[in-house]
Design a protein around this motif. Structure first.
Motif, PDB file in Angstrom:
ATOM      1  N   LEU A 162       0.804  -1.210   0.000  1.00  0.00           N
ATOM      2  CA  LEU A 162       0.000   0.000   0.000  1.00  0.00           C
ATOM      3  C   LEU A 162       0.842   1.268   0.000  1.00  0.00           C
ATOM      4  O   LEU A 162       0.494   2.269  -0.633  1.00  0.00           O
ATOM      5  CB  LEU A 162      -0.929   0.005   1.219  1.00  0.00           C
ATOM      6  N   ALA A 163       1.977   1.242   0.722  1.00  0.00           N
ATOM      7  CA  ALA A 163       2.795   2.449   0.866  1.00  0.00           C
ATOM      8  C   ALA A 163       3.845   2.595  -0.222  1.00  0.00           C
ATOM      9  O   ALA A 163       4.179   3.721  -0.626  1.00  0.00           O
ATOM     10  CB  ALA A 163       3.477   2.450   2.233  1.00  0.00           C
ATOM     11  N   TYR A 164       4.373   1.461  -0.716  1.00  0.00           N
ATOM     12  CA  TYR A 164       5.478   1.499  -1.667  1.00  0.00           C
ATOM     13  C   TYR A 164       5.059   1.156  -3.095  1.00  0.00           C
ATOM     14  O   TYR A 164       5.511   1.774  -4.049  1.00  0.00           O
ATOM     15  CB  TYR A 164       6.569   0.520  -1.242  1.00  0.00           C
ATOM     16  N   GLY A 165       4.256   0.117  -3.245  1.00  0.00           N
ATOM     17  CA  GLY A 165       3.870  -0.330  -4.571  1.00  0.00           C
ATOM     18  C   GLY A 165       3.814  -1.839  -4.646  1.00  0.00           C
ATOM     19  O   GLY A 165       3.916  -2.542  -3.632  1.00  0.00           O
ATOM     20  N   PRO A 166       3.644  -2.403  -5.859  1.00  0.00           N
ATOM     21  CA  PRO A 166       3.444  -3.846  -6.037  1.00  0.00           C
ATOM     22  C   PRO A 166       4.574  -4.686  -5.436  1.00  0.00           C
ATOM     23  O   PRO A 166       5.748  -4.296  -5.473  1.00  0.00           O
ATOM     24  CB  PRO A 166       3.398  -4.012  -7.568  1.00  0.00           C
ATOM     25  N   GLU A 167       4.204  -5.847  -4.917  1.00  0.00           N
ATOM     26  CA  GLU A 167       5.180  -6.735  -4.279  1.00  0.00           C
ATOM     27  C   GLU A 167       6.330  -7.094  -5.210  1.00  0.00           C
ATOM     28  O   GLU A 167       7.485  -7.161  -4.781  1.00  0.00           O
ATOM     29  CB  GLU A 167       4.476  -8.010  -3.799  1.00  0.00           C
ATOM     30  N   GLU A 168       6.033  -7.323  -6.487  1.00  0.00           N
ATOM     31  CA  GLU A 168       7.089  -7.765  -7.400  1.00  0.00           C
ATOM     32  C   GLU A 168       8.201  -6.738  -7.559  1.00  0.00           C
ATOM     33  O   GLU A 168       9.314  -7.081  -7.992  1.00  0.00           O
ATOM     34  CB  GLU A 168       6.503  -8.113  -8.771  1.00  0.00           C
TER      35      GLU A 168
END
Length: 378
Positions: A162-168
């Motif tokens: 949510l804070a940084y971006g997609p897990e990949e």
């Protein structure tokens, strides 16, 4: 720090360890956990060296952790006929103090639930920084605002997404998967290898423990039937007790399958959101995850106290103090060690456990990595 409001996502190890310190320092702490109740399963975890002991001692938990330790177990590496090939000593697999993950989670929960708010069966759905607060929405509960939000929710961190971006973008797949399965397999602790795959039974790590080489898979991590299908395919044609273990899969209820991966974030914090434990510096089965979580919680909470709750100062100090220590999480991958890709590599791995000199060197390196930080007295 008094009455600083902190939301922690994750009630496994890192989250409650941080809650322990923050509550002691006067913060109002809420811990939200996706599971409906405290998760008591999982493999055994361990602590190594004086640094880990010091933090547990300062928490007042060292004696309680020792009282619940498993004692460590030697594990015999066997061939397909059950013949012993080498022995992995308990001090290598279990560190200095080994305890089941569930026992440690329960202990931390018992020492924090009276001073913190725990919300089970819920998850964060959005994070929006507004002025000097983070506005948080939940899947079930009403929206709330907090001074600080902490992602202590594992390598598949929802807060990081949510804070940084997609897990990949922040998690690197390392080419292997592992599974913990409650199969009720009897016998002394033993491990068996074929090229690119391993299975172990007995001991506190798990009733049955699988590691196998694989391309990256797409499946629902919360679907045990999907995990069973993947295991059947990965271990098709296996020898030793593999056919017996696969035959028991149908009746298994406790099944967990996940990738061996590593978290790689450019910074541990973003605004008023900060990452802790596997969400920031996890390396699956790397052998240091629990120690990093507990020591990281001590440092993060301590820096927040030293900065009197100023998150900018505290988060920068936490990163400066801890990133060098957390580099131990980048020491390769457990996958090729546990499931070597060729018979030759399997033989070489086994030989290291028959050499007292090589084993001694590995144990010394482990202690060096585990003690590579100077702990402040906050």
């Amino acid at each position: 720090m008094k009455h600083t409001t902190v939301l922690i996502s994750g009630a496994s190890i890192a989250g409650p360890a941080l809650a322990f310190w923050l509550a002691r320092y006067g913060c109002d702490v809420t811990v939200v956990e996706r599971s409906a109740e405290l998760r008591l399963g999982g493999q055994a975890v361990d602590f190594k060296g004086e640094t880990h002991r010091t933090v547990l001692r300062r928490m007042g938990l060292l004696d309680e952790v020792k009282a619940r330790q498993t004692g460590g177990h030697d594990q015999t590496i066997v061939d397909e006929h059950g013949k012993a090939l080498a022995v992995i000593p308990g001090e290598f697999t279990g560190g200095e103090i080994e305890i089941t993950r569930g026992d440690l989670a329960s202990l931390l929960y018992e020492h924090t639930r009276g001073r913190c708010e725990y919300v089970f069966g819920d998850t964060i759905t959005s994070l929006t920084e507004v002025g000097d607060k983070v506005h948080v929405t939940f899947a079930e509960a009403a929206p709330r605002s907090f001074d600080i939000v902490v992602g202590a929710d594992g390598i598949h961190s929802n807060v990081r997404r949510l804070a940084y971006g997609p897990e990949e973008d922040y998690v690197r797949f390392l080419g292997h998967y592992y599974a913990l399965v409650g199969l009720g397999a009897d016998g002394a602790p033993a491990m068996y290898n074929e090229p690119g795959r391993m299975v172990a039974i007995g001991g506190p790590k798990a009733p049955a423990f699988f590691v196998f080489k694989s391309p990256q898979l797409r499946y629902d991590r919360y679907d045990p039937e999907a995990a069973k299908r993947i295991l059947r395919e990965a271990y098709r044609g296996g020898k030793w007790r593999v056919p017996e273990l696969l035959a028991r899969l149908d009746g298994a209820e406790d099944v967990y399958l996940d990738s061996i991966s590593r978290s790689e974030v450019p910074a541990y914090s973003k605004g008023r959101v900060v990452l802790l434990g596997d969400a920031a510096y996890g390396n699956t089965l790397g052998g240091f995850g629990t120690g990093l979580a507990v020591v990281g919680a001590y440092v993060l909470a301590g820096e927040l106290r030293a900065a009197n709750g100023d998150h900018r100062v505290a988060f920068a100090a936490y990163e400066s103090a801890f990133r060098g220590y957390a580099k131990i999480s980048k020491q390769g991958s457990a996958g090729p060690f546990l499931a070597p890709p060729t018979r030759g590599r399997i033989a070489m791995r086994n030989w290291t456990f028959r050499s007292p000199w090589l084993l001694g060197m590995m144990l010394k390196l482990t202690d060096k990595y585990a003690t590579g930080i100077e702990l402040k007295q906050y």
